[in-house]
Scaffold this motif. Structure first.
Motif, short mmCIF file in Angstrom:
data_model
loop_
_atom_site.label_atom_id
_atom_site.label_comp_id
_atom_site.label_asym_id
_atom_site.label_seq_id
_atom_site.Cartn_x
_atom_site.Cartn_y
_atom_site.Cartn_z
N TYR A 65 5.98 4.32 0.46
CA TYR A 65 6.71 5.48 0.98
C TYR A 65 7.99 5.05 1.69
O TYR A 65 9.06 5.65 1.47
CB TYR A 65 5.82 6.27 1.96
N VAL A 66 7.89 4.02 2.53
CA VAL A 66 9.06 3.57 3.28
C VAL A 66 10.16 3.08 2.33
O VAL A 66 11.34 3.40 2.50
CB VAL A 66 8.67 2.47 4.28
N ASP A 114 0.84 -1.18 0.00
CA ASP A 114 0.00 0.00 0.00
C ASP A 114 0.89 1.24 0.00
O ASP A 114 2.11 1.15 -0.17
CB ASP A 114 -0.95 -0.01 1.20
N GLU A 115 0.27 2.41 0.22
CA GLU A 115 1.04 3.65 0.12
C GLU A 115 2.08 3.78 1.23
O GLU A 115 3.14 4.39 1.02
CB GLU A 115 0.11 4.85 0.14
N GLU A 116 1.82 3.20 2.39
CA GLU A 116 2.80 3.28 3.48
C GLU A 116 4.04 2.47 3.13
O GLU A 116 5.18 2.93 3.32
CB GLU A 116 2.19 2.81 4.80
N TYR A 117 3.84 1.27 2.64
CA TYR A 117 4.98 0.44 2.20
C TYR A 117 5.76 1.16 1.11
O TYR A 117 7.00 1.23 1.16
CB TYR A 117 4.48 -0.91 1.69
N ALA A 166 2.54 2.19 10.11
CA ALA A 166 3.96 2.17 10.45
C ALA A 166 4.17 2.64 11.89
O ALA A 166 4.96 2.05 12.64
CB ALA A 166 4.75 3.05 9.48
N THR A 167 3.45 3.69 12.28
CA THR A 167 3.58 4.20 13.65
C THR A 167 3.16 3.15 14.67
O THR A 167 3.81 2.97 15.71
CB THR A 167 2.73 5.48 13.81
N ASP A 207 2.82 10.54 10.13
CA ASP A 207 1.63 10.65 9.29
C ASP A 207 1.19 9.30 8.72
O ASP A 207 0.26 9.25 7.90
CB ASP A 207 1.87 11.63 8.13
N PHE A 208 1.85 8.23 9.14
CA PHE A 208 1.55 6.90 8.60
C PHE A 208 1.12 5.99 9.75
O PHE A 208 1.96 5.47 10.48
CB PHE A 208 2.77 6.34 7.87
N LEU A 249 7.72 9.13 10.65
CA LEU A 249 6.57 8.47 10.03
C LEU A 249 5.28 8.74 10.79
O LEU A 249 4.36 7.91 10.81
CB LEU A 249 6.84 6.95 9.94
N LEU A 275 4.81 -4.02 6.72
CA LEU A 275 3.77 -3.26 6.04
C LEU A 275 3.29 -4.00 4.80
O LEU A 275 2.10 -3.97 4.47
CB LEU A 275 4.29 -1.87 5.66
#
Length: 344
Positions: free
Chosen positions: A236-237, A231-234, A331-332, A327-328, A325, A285
């Protein structure tokens, strides 16, 4: 050798002797031990699984406990590979089953378990193509088209390789070749293997041999399984990995004063640890499993403690990534779980 003097695996001294030999880099002594066991009638499967495989697990434990160096661990692995080759040289079996391709996923360098599987399958009558460690997905697919195997056995020992394992599994199935997965990287009981599209999972070489001989091919996969998990979190990381690591290192220097006295070797080791934190977070993630990350944190904590690094260093390190992180939420939450584990 007389019947009375035959060596067997019932003698625990054999295991201690073999561990000593591989630890000392004594190839000739290690090969002599396996030759004596074969001469005494010990099945080669037991030598490969119990003696060589069991010793390799012990080698890993000694490294994690900081009793053996990385160099010694690597040297011992090389001796174990030579002993395995000696067993294989005396146990040729003509193929009577199908053809199997065995490979480690891209980025996976732990090849000895897959080599043991290759020799076990040869003994069971399979024609084996052993591709070894770190096989890029496109090269694997090219091999499949060139050879047309009946099955691919794919190994993933570390969870950070799960996205690449997913890509390889998807490519194999697109080529019409079913996949049996193995290795602890797929999680307890292989829980991530099916999610990534594997047709089956085996806990070890013996189970893989059994499943391929008696229950193959398995029933078809659930057509509702997702084709892509990230997804978008993965994303981004992964895309911001260098920045996450670099910023964490800069923040860590200020938040953990002891780091200011580190020499270059210690700084490099710390940077490597921070990279592992980011990579395991990305893997967690990818499959939406906090346990992928927290299991890594627990293991890293024990390894660092064995090396004299206090828990606060790992806790601060996790915090430097977490601060980037905010805003995620997924992940947080994973990083918070890791910090709580250290606090506990």
């Amino acid at each position: 050798m007389s019947v009375a003097s035959r060596r067997t695996l019932d003698d625990p001294g054999v295991f201690e002797e073999f561990l000593t030999l591989v630890g000392e880099g004594d190839e000739y002594g290690a090969v002599e031990v396996v030759d004596e066991l074969l001469d005494g009638g010990v099945p080669p499967q037991r030598i490969m699984i119990d003696l060589i495989g069991g010793t390799q697990a012990r080698v890993g434990e000694l490294w994690a406990a900081n009793r053996w160096s990385v160099a010694r661990e690597h040297a011992a692995t090389a001796i174990s590979e030579r002993a395995l080759a000696a067993v294989a040289a005396r146990t040729n079996v003509r193929p009577s089953r199908g053809r199997v391709t065995i490979a480690c996923v891209d980025g996976e360098w732990h090849a000895l378990p897959t080599r043991i599987l290759a020799e076990m399958l040869r003994l069971d009558g399979w024609r084996v193509d052993f591709l070894g460690a770190n096989v890029p997905g496109p090269h694997l697919v090219t091999h499949l088209h060139q050879t047309g195997p009946d099955v691919v056995a794919l190994s993933c020992m570390i969870a950070t390789r799960l996205p690449r394992a997913h890509a390889a599994i998807t490519a194999c199935r697109a080529a019409g070749v079913p996949v049996i997965a193995g290795g602890p990287g797929f999680g307890p009981g292989g829980r991530y293997a099916q999610r990534l599209g594997a047709d089956a999972w085996a806990a070890g070489a013996e189970e893989a041999v059994y499943r391929l001989a008696r229950n193959w091919p398995p029933h078809g996969q659930d057509p509702q399984l997702p084709a892509y998990l990230a997804d978008e979190e993965y994303t981004y990381v992964v895309r911001n990995r260098p920045e996450l690591i670099g910023t964490a290192m800069r923040q860590l220097t200020g938040a953990y004063p002891a780091m200011r006295d580190y020499n270059q070797r210690q700084l490099d080791a710390t940077a490597e640890d921070m990279a592992h934190i980011v990579d395991f977070l990305a893997a967690a993630l990818y499959v939406s499993e906090t346990a992928v990350f927290t299991d890594f944190v627990a293991w890293t904590g024990s390894v660092l403690q064995a090396r004299g690094v206090p828990p606060v260093a790992l806790r601060v390190g996790l915090g430097t990534v977490q601060s980037q992180l905010r805003d995620f939420p997924a992940a947080t939450a994973m990083l918070t779980a890791g910090v709580r584990l250290i606090n506990g």
